[in-house]
Scaffold this active site. Structure first.
Site, PDB file in Angstrom:
ATOM      1  N   LYS A   1       0.847  -1.204   0.000  1.00 47.97           N
ATOM      2  CA  LYS A   1       0.000   0.000   0.000  1.00 47.97           C
ATOM      3  C   LYS A   1       0.875   1.243   0.000  1.00 47.97           C
ATOM      4  CE  LYS A   1      -3.960  -2.118   2.150  1.00 47.97           C
ATOM      5  NZ  LYS A   1      -4.497  -2.653   3.389  1.00 47.97           N
TER       6      LYS A   1
ATOM      7  N   GLN B   1      -5.345  -1.480   9.336  1.00 46.76           N
ATOM      8  CA  GLN B   1      -5.160  -2.831   8.788  1.00 46.76           C
ATOM      9  C   GLN B   1      -5.775  -3.868   9.730  1.00 46.76           C
ATOM     10  OE1 GLN B   1      -3.601  -3.631   5.718  1.00 46.76           O
ATOM     11  NE2 GLN B   1      -4.477  -5.625   6.198  1.00 46.76           N
TER      12      GLN B   1
ATOM     13  N   ASP C   1     -11.746   2.860   3.601  1.00 51.83           N
ATOM     14  CA  ASP C   1     -12.140   1.456   3.524  1.00 51.83           C
ATOM     15  C   ASP C   1     -13.654   1.312   3.335  1.00 51.83           C
ATOM     16  OD1 ASP C   1     -10.467  -0.682   3.442  1.00 51.83           O
ATOM     17  OD2 ASP C   1     -10.083  -0.728   5.607  1.00 51.83           O
TER      18      ASP C   1
END
Ligand code: NDP
Length: 300
Positions: free
Chosen positions: A59, A103, A126
């Site tokens: 990422k 995460q 997200d």
């Protein structure tokens, strides 16, 4: 790969993701030159889960490659929930951070839902915050979960107008199945969500013009579950042993060898949905950055 995927068109997630990242990089350079805005993504990793470390590294690399600012916060596995919430609070208030990604999985002593709900919905790249979940389902502008967005983009790469298509999604999780269903409703599909209690699953799957498998069961969807000519999007990532050796390999939820003889278009695993997830995360960060400044979302 000729001959390995029957007559089906192979939907190349790597290539589609690379094109998407190029368009993102162009949009980012526009935002910088016209508005002095450098979209910033903060990634928070708690603990040393090896798979998570790989994701986080990828990422960060792809964020920088797109010309965006990347902020990494690595916390040790013993970090308290209060300290993590403190960090998120600071990131919520940091004007250089437009997107925040925590995460998963988080260590067991931390309440994941509480942490996800503490992210400012405007920075929730997200798309897991209940505010964004609600906006997606009511049709308002929302930050949309990345893997489902990737699935939709791949399906549209095979058939740009999905209006009227019978879509069957196998799996009803909050991170894949349900948001994919919402996105496909937006595309005017007739949507069925199947799950572990669905009766006659193979018959249900066979109705689909667009079949999305998000189950987590290796090669469960067989060739005779697929309607001839259907688009098949395989979200599953399953590591299995290779017969007769001590090696392992990744397979999807779809039996690719069988399904690709019947489908019209199909994603491989790996190289299908997987590469789309980070590209969509970058796209969401651009969207969040533009919205934070009141700038229209650049064409991507
Ligand atoms: P979950 O385990 O949260 O959900 C699985 C869903 O599949 C559930 O709704 C479950 O039904 C359903 N299911 C399980 N067994 C069966 C069965 N035998 N028949 C029908 N339905 C069944 O998984 P996720 O949604 O998080 O992930 C699904 C897959 O996608 C996994 O392989 C995961 O690794 C992969 N994934 C890939 C990503 C990527 O490419 N970047 C990102 C996220 C996930 P029920 O609700 O009834 O239990």
């Amino acid at each position: 790969m000729a001959g390995e995927h029957g007559d089906a068109q192979l939907i190349d997630g790597k290539a589609v993701a690379a094109e998407l990242r190029e368009r993102i990089a162009t949009a980012v350079s526009e935002l910088k030159s016209s508005h002095g805005l450098a979209p910033g993504l903060a990634v928070v990793l708690v603990g040393e889960d090896p798979a998570s470390q790989v994701y986080v590294r990828n990422k960060a690399r792809q964020t920088s490659a797109a010309g965006m600012q990347s902020f990494e916060h690595r916390l040790d596995a013993q970090t308290s929930q209060a300290d993590l919430l403190d960090l998120i609070n600071r990131l919520n208030g940091d004007p250089n951070v437009h997107g925040i990604l925590v995460q998963l999985p988080l260590p067991a002593h931390i309440n994941s839902q509480l942490v996800l709900n503490s992210v400012d919905p405007a920075k929730d790249v997200d798309g897991f915050h209940p505010v964004n979940v609600g906006r997606l389902s009511t049709g308002e502008a929302a930050l949309v979960p990345c893997t489902p967005l990737g699935c939709t983009i791949l399906a549209k790469s095979a058939q740009p107008d999905l209006t009227g298509a019978e879509a069957v999604i196998i799996g009803r999780s909050n991170i894949v199945g349900k948001p994919v269903a919402q996105l496909l409703l937006r595309e005017n599909c007739t949507v069925t969500i199947a799950h572990s209690r669905t009766r006659n699953l193979a018959d249900v799957a066979r109705r689909a013009d667009l079949l999305i498998a998000a189950v987590g069961r290796p090669e469960m969807v067989k060739g005779d579950w697929v309607k001839p000519g259907a688009i098949v999007i395989d979200v599953g990532i399953n590591r299995i042993d290779v017969d007769g050796s001590d090696r392992t390999k990744l397979v999807g939820d779809v039996d690719f060898a069988e399904a690709s003889r019947v489908a019209g278009a199909i994603t491989p695993v790996p190289g299908g949905v997987g590469p789309m997830t980070i590209a969509c995360l970058l796209r969401n960060t651009v969207q969040a950055a533009a919205a934070a400044r009141g700038i229209a979302m650049p064409e991507i």
